[in-house]
Design an enzyme around this catalytic site. Structure first.
Site, mmCIF file in Angstrom:
data_model
loop_
_atom_site.group_PDB
_atom_site.id
_atom_site.type_symbol
_atom_site.label_atom_id
_atom_site.label_comp_id
_atom_site.label_asym_id
_atom_site.label_seq_id
_atom_site.Cartn_x
_atom_site.Cartn_y
_atom_site.Cartn_z
ATOM 1 N N TYR A 1 1.015 -1.153 -0.175
ATOM 2 C CA TYR A 1 -0.003 0.007 -0.035
ATOM 3 C C TYR A 1 0.970 1.262 -0.028
ATOM 4 C CZ TYR A 1 -3.736 -3.302 0.218
ATOM 5 O OH TYR A 1 -4.694 -4.014 -0.172
ATOM 6 N N ARG B 1 2.243 -0.272 10.894
ATOM 7 C CA ARG B 1 2.644 -1.532 10.571
ATOM 8 C C ARG B 1 3.333 -1.488 9.155
ATOM 9 N NH1 ARG B 1 -0.349 -6.970 10.150
ATOM 10 N NH2 ARG B 1 0.446 -8.036 8.210
#
Length: 371
Positions: free
Chosen positions: A189, A236
């Site tokens: 992402y 993360r």
């Protein structure tokens, strides 16, 4: 920079843990997992509240990836946190989780280059660090697939807008009742795209060097922490993760620099995915002075109780995240504690829109002999 010293630990999965202002009853975290249970406008379906409440015995729940703004939508029927309708939908989820005694973070997931105009509410072409398309087809409405499109290369104005979008979505998350926010900097992402060799070809302040490559991630962390407080902000990362065509020839210098840059920010945790290509836990844990959640099952076998407890016993993490095991076993902590068999995932309904394979897994007390 403050250094954590690796060593043996007496903690196991059932040892309580303080995480910022939260008191966790165990060290099992439900990892974020995309499930496609949202209305077309990005509002979570009513059964999403049931899904997370069923799993509230986890020490911490992290939601599926939620787009912060429609320009970050990577797939059709993924949830958002842009509008008041989204906030109201997620408030039902957090209220159900808290009523069941749980704790829940929202994961903000900007797709960057990922996506397709036919699968996005605003019909826009995705934008990433550079004009490098994701390999392979993408899912579009109607159960069809289409070739990936070449994304726009983000301008400096685009970058500032996305940082503002992260901050605003984080404020919406707190308004919706979430206990905190995890920025998704992993698994291909947008933040990961800025960190990786093959998706960031920029030669400006956001690329061209290690310092440039980590800049967007650092600024995203700062934007969210500035909006809601560092004690409710997490990140993360998945160094060296090759999913969806990502390539990082030498992750160590980039991720060491990133961890060093954010170590003093006071984040509530770092969520770190390990893999065989780059032993991120061994390399980065000594550089991180705050709480660390380890994920050791990405791109491999699902994490077992024994694998999770070894990570804790070795002192390489404070908590362990479980993905696939939590999908099929809402009462996973209870099953692990009892040594009970686990339910099997219903693969057919992982990415459909109903209750099948989502909220219909039996609890241990109701499970037939043999799980």
């Amino acid at each position: 920079m403050s250094f954590y010293r690796l060593g043996m630990s007496n903690a196991d999965l059932f040892t309580p843990h303080s995480l910022g202002p939260l008191q966790l009853p165990n060290r099992m975290v439900m990892a974020p997992m995309t499930r496609f249970r949202a209305h077309e406008d990005g509002t979570p379906l009513p059964l999403v509240a049931d899904y997370y409440a069923q799993r509230a015995s986890a020490g911490l729940l992290i939601t599926e990836g939620i787009w912060p703004s429609r320009g970050g939508q990577s797939d059709w029927r993924l949830p958002g946190l842009e509008t008041q309708a989204h906030v109201a939908g997620w408030r039902k989820v957090t209220e159900a989780v808290h009523a069941a005694g749980g704790r829940i973070f929202a994961q903000l997931m900007h797709g960057g280059r990922k996506g397709h105009p036919l699968a996005r509410i605003d019909g826009s072409v995705p934008a990433g660090p550079s004009a490098v398309p994701e390999p392979g087809p993408v899912h579009i409405p109607g159960g069809r697939k289409a070739d990936s499109v070449v994304p726009r290369a983000m301008s400096l104005a685009d970058i500032r807008t996305v940082l503002d979008d992260y901050a605003e979505a984080a404020r919406h998350a707190i308004e919706a009742g979430f206990d905190g926010v995890e920025l998704h900097g992993a698994n291909s992402y947008l933040i990961h795209q800025f960190l990786a060799d093959n998706t960031n070809l920029r030669q400006d302040a956001y690329g061209g060097s290690v310092a440039g490559r980590i800049r967007f991630a650092v600024e995203a962390v700062e934007a969210v922490a500035g909006a809601i407080g560092a004690e409710r902000t997490a990140l993360r990362i998945s160094p060296g993760n090759p999913q969806f065509g990502m390539a990082e020839s030498d992750p160590a210098p980039v991720y060491r620099a990133l961890v060093d840059a954010i170590d003093s920010a006071g984040l509530v945790y770092l969520h770190l995915t390990d893999n065989a290509r780059y032993p991120a836990l061994d390399d980065l844990r000594p550089r991180w002075s705050g709480p660390l959640i380890a994920n050791v099952g990405e791109n491999g076998e699902a994490t077992t109780r024994e694998a999770g407890e070894k990570v804790l016993a070795d002192g390489r993490a404070d908590l362990v995240s479980y993905g696939r095991a939590f999908i099929a076993n809402p009462d996973l902590p209870r099953r692990f504690a009892a040594g009970a068999p686990l339910n099997t995932i219903d693969e057919r309904h992982l990415y459909t829109y109903g209750a099948e394979g989502y909220t219909d897994y039996p609890l241990m007390s109701a499970a037939p002999s043999g799980g």
